[in-house]
Design a protein around this motif. Structure first.
Motif, mmCIF file in Angstrom:
data_model
loop_
_atom_site.group_PDB
_atom_site.id
_atom_site.type_symbol
_atom_site.label_atom_id
_atom_site.label_comp_id
_atom_site.label_asym_id
_atom_site.label_seq_id
_atom_site.Cartn_x
_atom_site.Cartn_y
_atom_site.Cartn_z
ATOM 1 N N ILE A 178 11.200 -22.070 5.279
ATOM 2 C CA ILE A 178 10.550 -22.099 6.586
ATOM 3 C C ILE A 178 10.757 -23.487 7.181
ATOM 4 N N TYR A 179 11.276 -23.550 8.400
ATOM 5 C CA TYR A 179 11.506 -24.841 9.043
ATOM 6 C C TYR A 179 10.189 -25.429 9.534
ATOM 7 N N CYS A 180 9.977 -26.712 9.257
ATOM 8 C CA CYS A 180 8.766 -27.420 9.687
ATOM 9 C C CYS A 180 9.161 -28.418 10.769
ATOM 10 N N ALA A 181 8.810 -28.113 12.005
ATOM 11 C CA ALA A 181 9.234 -28.947 13.128
ATOM 12 C C ALA A 181 8.618 -30.345 13.064
ATOM 13 N N ASP A 182 7.382 -30.437 12.555
ATOM 14 C CA ASP A 182 6.709 -31.737 12.555
ATOM 15 C C ASP A 182 7.373 -32.736 11.613
ATOM 16 N N THR A 183 7.986 -32.240 10.541
ATOM 17 C CA THR A 183 8.642 -33.143 9.583
ATOM 18 C C THR A 183 10.167 -32.996 9.593
ATOM 19 N N ASN A 184 10.661 -32.062 10.413
ATOM 20 C CA ASN A 184 12.098 -31.825 10.526
ATOM 21 C C ASN A 184 12.741 -31.533 9.170
ATOM 22 N N ASP A 185 12.038 -30.728 8.374
ATOM 23 C CA ASP A 185 12.626 -30.301 7.104
ATOM 24 C C ASP A 185 12.110 -28.898 6.769
ATOM 25 N N PHE A 186 12.363 -28.446 5.546
ATOM 26 C CA PHE A 186 12.031 -27.078 5.163
ATOM 27 C C PHE A 186 11.037 -27.044 4.009
ATOM 28 N N ARG A 187 10.219 -25.980 3.978
ATOM 29 C CA ARG A 187 9.393 -25.675 2.819
ATOM 30 C C ARG A 187 9.685 -24.234 2.413
ATOM 31 N N THR A 188 9.425 -23.903 1.158
ATOM 32 C CA THR A 188 9.655 -22.529 0.725
ATOM 33 C C THR A 188 8.480 -21.650 1.164
ATOM 34 N N ASN A 189 8.671 -20.348 1.058
ATOM 35 C CA ASN A 189 7.649 -19.397 1.525
ATOM 36 C C ASN A 189 6.764 -18.882 0.397
ATOM 37 N N ILE A 190 6.707 -19.593 -0.738
ATOM 38 C CA ILE A 190 6.000 -19.054 -1.907
ATOM 39 C C ILE A 190 4.496 -18.868 -1.681
ATOM 40 N N PHE A 191 3.930 -19.560 -0.684
ATOM 41 C CA PHE A 191 2.515 -19.369 -0.367
ATOM 42 C C PHE A 191 2.327 -18.538 0.900
ATOM 43 N N SER A 192 3.406 -17.931 1.395
ATOM 44 C CA SER A 192 3.382 -17.271 2.697
ATOM 45 C C SER A 192 3.542 -15.758 2.624
ATOM 46 N N VAL A 193 3.968 -15.224 1.471
ATOM 47 C CA VAL A 193 4.210 -13.782 1.337
ATOM 48 C C VAL A 193 3.599 -13.276 0.036
ATOM 49 N N ASP A 194 3.480 -11.963 -0.074
ATOM 50 C CA ASP A 194 2.975 -11.352 -1.302
ATOM 51 C C ASP A 194 3.801 -11.857 -2.491
ATOM 52 N N VAL A 195 3.142 -12.145 -3.598
ATOM 53 C CA VAL A 195 3.872 -12.668 -4.750
ATOM 54 C C VAL A 195 4.822 -11.617 -5.329
ATOM 55 N N LYS A 196 4.521 -10.343 -5.086
ATOM 56 C CA LYS A 196 5.432 -9.256 -5.456
ATOM 57 C C LYS A 196 5.385 -8.195 -4.372
ATOM 58 N N GLY A 197 6.534 -7.610 -4.091
ATOM 59 C CA GLY A 197 6.628 -6.621 -3.030
ATOM 60 C C GLY A 197 5.815 -5.373 -3.301
ATOM 61 N N THR A 198 5.498 -4.660 -2.228
ATOM 62 C CA THR A 198 4.717 -3.418 -2.273
ATOM 63 C C THR A 198 5.454 -2.352 -1.462
ATOM 64 N N GLY A 199 4.771 -1.253 -1.206
ATOM 65 C CA GLY A 199 5.366 -0.221 -0.384
ATOM 66 C C GLY A 199 5.690 -0.687 1.021
ATOM 67 N N ALA A 200 5.000 -1.725 1.487
ATOM 68 C CA ALA A 200 5.257 -2.259 2.824
ATOM 69 C C ALA A 200 6.546 -3.058 2.887
ATOM 70 N N GLY A 201 7.072 -3.460 1.729
ATOM 71 C CA GLY A 201 8.313 -4.231 1.699
ATOM 72 C C GLY A 201 8.317 -5.245 0.576
ATOM 73 N N GLY A 202 9.394 -6.026 0.526
ATOM 74 C CA GLY A 202 9.444 -7.103 -0.458
ATOM 75 C C GLY A 202 10.484 -6.954 -1.540
ATOM 76 N N ALA A 203 11.392 -5.987 -1.403
ATOM 77 C CA ALA A 203 12.465 -5.851 -2.396
ATOM 78 C C ALA A 203 13.463 -6.993 -2.256
ATOM 79 N N PHE A 204 14.012 -7.421 -3.379
ATOM 80 C CA PHE A 204 15.165 -8.315 -3.376
ATOM 81 C C PHE A 204 16.413 -7.447 -3.461
ATOM 82 N N ILE A 205 17.410 -7.780 -2.651
ATOM 83 C CA ILE A 205 18.622 -6.957 -2.557
ATOM 84 C C ILE A 205 19.858 -7.866 -2.537
ATOM 85 N N THR A 206 21.030 -7.270 -2.711
ATOM 86 C CA THR A 206 22.275 -7.959 -2.380
ATOM 87 C C THR A 206 22.958 -7.177 -1.268
#
Length: 309
Positions: A178-206
């Protein structure tokens, strides 16, 4: 294939990289439900009250499987995109690391009232697909991701697709940034989404796995070709937004007056963007995914302009 799966260590994305796909996973749940319908284990008109042993509170017990599939159920949506902008706001009071099963999302919507009477209109609904995944679990006796693994991913040879926990990711998974405009860098989304996917989504794919999914689906290896045709046709929605289009079963449908309609599925989470589209007029399958939340929809428009003529 560009960009880094691991930004600080400059590990590049490749065709083998496993990407998060957000709501795109709804298509797998839809196919799982359609399989159970074809097998006679459930029916389109079966209701929540009949299928789930849940205290539904103010949720209408007579909401049907079909209404859940096509987003006309009116069940309370834990992430109502018509009034909420930021998915990560869900976790301010309810830690995302608690979400490891579909039932873990119930506290976010089970005590809320219906949004509108069942069947009244189309409104995209994440809770509906959580409930569909719970129906898969109840009917099959398996966790929904295990069911999808056995009955979809294994059948399609999707060896790199699965529902992984963010604190236990396998090899070759991309981090999402996730881009952080205030610091002009990136953070990961590990605190922003479900820790594991559900029926609503969240699969890892190629990218290759998604292509394989389309091919096997269209060839009738997952559900009958007759049911595939219904899945990829307009079932709900009003088409007012011509780019978003209508809804089939687990997929969006774009009206094409000059030929057969286009079908796509998509996903968007903090740091995640995904779209995959099938054009039946030329047999073209497109898969676009970003682990930086880039605008894949803009790129898809370019593909349509260049290759769909």
């Amino acid at each position: 294939m560009t960009g880094f799966a691991d930004l600080p260590n400059e590990i590049p994305n490749t065709l083998e990289t496993k990407f998060a796909s957000a709501s795109a996973g709804k298509v797998f749940v839809a196919v799982g439900i359609l399989q159970l319908i074809e097998q006679g284990k459930i029916k389109f008109d079966d209701t929540l009250g009949e299928l789930l042993d849940l205290e539904l509170n103010n949720i209408d017990r007579d909401v049907t499987v079909r209404q859940l599939l096509v987003h006309t159920s009116g069940v309370p949506d834990y992430f109502d995109e018509s009034i909420m902008n930021e998915y990560e706001d869900l976790w301010i009071d309810y830690p995302n690391y608690k979400i490891r099963h579909n039932s873990d999302l119930l506290p976010l919507f089970i005590n809320k009232p219906m949004m509108y009477p069942k069947g009244e209109k189309f409104q995209y609904n994440n809770s509906g697909y959580v409930l569909l995944a719970m129906i898969i679990e109840k009917v099959s006796g398996m966790y929904f991701d295990q069911y999808l693994q056995t009955n979809i991913f294994d059948v399609c040879g999707m060896k790199s697709t699965g529902y992984y926990e963010l604190d236990k990711l396998p090899s070759k998974c991309a981090n999402n940034y996730i881009y952080c405009a205030d610091t002009n860098d990136f953070r990961t989304n590990i605190f922003s989404v479900d820790v594991k996917g559900t029926g609503a989504g969240g699969a890892f794919i190629t990218v290759k796995d998604i292509t394989g999914f389309w091919i096997n689906l269209l060839e009738g290896r997952l559900i009958s070709k007759e049911l595939v045709s219904k899945m990829l046709s307009k079932q709900s929605g009003d088409g007012i937004d011509t780019e978003e289009g209508y809804y089939g079963y687990g997929v969006w449908i774009i009206d094409n007056p000059k030929g057969r309609d286009f079908a796509y599925f998509q996903g968007c989470d903090p740091g995640v963007s995904f779209i995959s589209e099938y054009n039946p007029n030329n047999g073209m399958i497109s898969v676009l995914v970003s682990n930086y939340g880039d605008n894949v929809w803009k790129e898809m428009r370019k593909i349509r302009q260049i290759f769909y003529k």
